[in-house]
Design an enzyme around this catalytic site. Structure first.
Site, PDB file in Angstrom:
ATOM      1  N   ASP A 299       8.142  17.257   5.597  1.00  0.00           N
ATOM      2  CA  ASP A 299       7.845  18.647   5.252  1.00  0.00           C
ATOM      3  C   ASP A 299       6.362  18.925   5.503  1.00  0.00           C
ATOM      4  O   ASP A 299       5.502  18.312   4.876  1.00  0.00           O
ATOM      5  CB  ASP A 299       8.184  18.894   3.788  1.00  0.00           C
ATOM      6  CG  ASP A 299       8.130  20.358   3.400  1.00  0.00           C
ATOM      7  OD1 ASP A 299       7.596  21.180   4.180  1.00  0.00           O
ATOM      8  OD2 ASP A 299       8.625  20.693   2.304  1.00  0.00           O
TER       9      ASP A 299
ATOM     10  N   CYS B 207      16.900  22.591   5.423  1.00  0.00           N
ATOM     11  CA  CYS B 207      15.773  21.972   4.717  1.00  0.00           C
ATOM     12  C   CYS B 207      15.723  22.592   3.325  1.00  0.00           C
ATOM     13  O   CYS B 207      16.681  23.240   2.905  1.00  0.00           O
ATOM     14  CB  CYS B 207      14.458  22.125   5.487  1.00  0.00           C
ATOM     15  SG  CYS B 207      13.777  23.791   5.565  1.00  0.00           S
TER      16      CYS B 207
ATOM     17  N   CYS C 161      10.172  26.341   7.091  1.00  0.00           N
ATOM     18  CA  CYS C 161       9.378  25.497   8.006  1.00  0.00           C
ATOM     19  C   CYS C 161      10.275  24.704   8.949  1.00  0.00           C
ATOM     20  O   CYS C 161      10.433  25.048  10.112  1.00  0.00           O
ATOM     21  CB  CYS C 161       8.476  24.540   7.227  1.00  0.00           C
ATOM     22  SG  CYS C 161       7.142  25.322   6.295  1.00  0.00           S
ATOM     23  N   ARG C 162      10.857  23.635   8.441  1.00  0.00           N
ATOM     24  CA  ARG C 162      11.579  22.704   9.306  1.00  0.00           C
ATOM     25  C   ARG C 162      12.884  23.249   9.863  1.00  0.00           C
ATOM     26  O   ARG C 162      13.133  23.165  11.069  1.00  0.00           O
ATOM     27  CB  ARG C 162      11.857  21.395   8.548  1.00  0.00           C
ATOM     28  CG  ARG C 162      10.593  20.652   8.181  1.00  0.00           C
ATOM     29  CD  ARG C 162      10.881  19.479   7.284  1.00  0.00           C
ATOM     30  NE  ARG C 162      11.288  19.941   5.954  1.00  0.00           N
ATOM     31  CZ  ARG C 162      11.737  19.155   4.988  1.00  0.00           C
ATOM     32  NH1 ARG C 162      11.885  17.866   5.205  1.00  0.00           N
ATOM     33  NH2 ARG C 162      12.056  19.643   3.811  1.00  0.00           N
ATOM     34  N   SER C 163      13.759  23.779   9.005  1.00  0.00           N
ATOM     35  CA  SER C 163      15.068  24.202   9.512  1.00  0.00           C
ATOM     36  C   SER C 163      14.996  25.419  10.433  1.00  0.00           C
ATOM     37  O   SER C 163      15.693  25.438  11.448  1.00  0.00           O
ATOM     38  CB  SER C 163      16.083  24.397   8.385  1.00  0.00           C
ATOM     39  OG  SER C 163      15.647  25.318   7.430  1.00  0.00           O
TER      40      SER C 163
ATOM     41  N   ASN D 133      13.906  26.678   3.847  1.00  0.00           N
ATOM     42  CA  ASN D 133      14.300  27.377   5.069  1.00  0.00           C
ATOM     43  C   ASN D 133      13.167  28.256   5.613  1.00  0.00           C
ATOM     44  O   ASN D 133      13.399  29.340   6.126  1.00  0.00           O
ATOM     45  CB  ASN D 133      15.580  28.189   4.830  1.00  0.00           C
ATOM     46  CG  ASN D 133      16.232  28.724   6.098  1.00  0.00           C
ATOM     47  OD1 ASN D 133      16.785  29.813   6.076  1.00  0.00           O
ATOM     48  ND2 ASN D 133      16.186  27.989   7.193  1.00  0.00           N
TER      49      ASN D 133
END
Length: 164
Positions: free
Chosen positions: A132, A15, A20-22, A18
């Site tokens: 996001d 993401c 939150c999402r990934s 690096n």
């Protein structure tokens, strides 16, 4: 000295920052691979397309929401995608079109086939991107987990089929 065989397959979740999402996707996939008995066969990592959060732990909200579902993210640390990652990983899975575009621009032609979006593994969701959650509230982090869990379930099924 203890010998540990190299993983047979490797996946990098990507993401922007690096945090939150990934890392959420990394933690969820690691957990699901362990449950499926594939954790020694598949290496999972995460990285961002920018370096501004390098060395930081995942966002506390991402950690909190993930932990409620049984995923531990506290030991993960943000890093930026490196040129060697394109050679090292079998798949680099972007969370959205913008990060996929960044990967495509940074990647040499021979590794372009490794680049995908995570949600390509869950077409039944009817979505292309994992949104996001950084500037939103708790519902955003829950939505990320819902999408990531579904995609990671499909990923594990696909890997099980490949390894059997």
């Amino acid at each position: 000295m203890f010998f540990r065989p190299a993983p047979e397959f490797s996946i990098l979740m990507v993401c922007m920052g690096n945090i939150c999402r990934s890392p959420t996707a990394e933690g969820v996939l690691r957990h699901k691979l362990r449950q499926a008995g594939l954790h020694k066969r598949v290496l999972v990592d995460s990285a961002g397309t920018i370096a501004s959060h390098a060395g930081e732990a995942p966002d506390p909200r991402a950690q909190s929401h993930a932990l409620r579902r049984g995923y531990e993210l506290a030991d993960l640390r943000a890093r930026q995608v490196q040129p060697a990652d394109f050679m090292r990983f079998d798949w680099l899975l972007a969370m959205d079109h913008d990060n996929l575009a960044w990967l495509r621009q940074a990647c040499t032609p021979e590794h372009q086939g490794k680049l995908k979006r995570l949600l390509e593994f869950a077409p039944q969701l009817g979505r292309d991107d994992v949104p996001d959650p950084y500037y939103g509230g708790p519902a955003g982090f829950e939505a990320v987990l819902d999408l990531v869990e579904t995609a990671c379930d499909e990923l594990v099924r696909r890997l099980q089929a490949e390894f059997s």
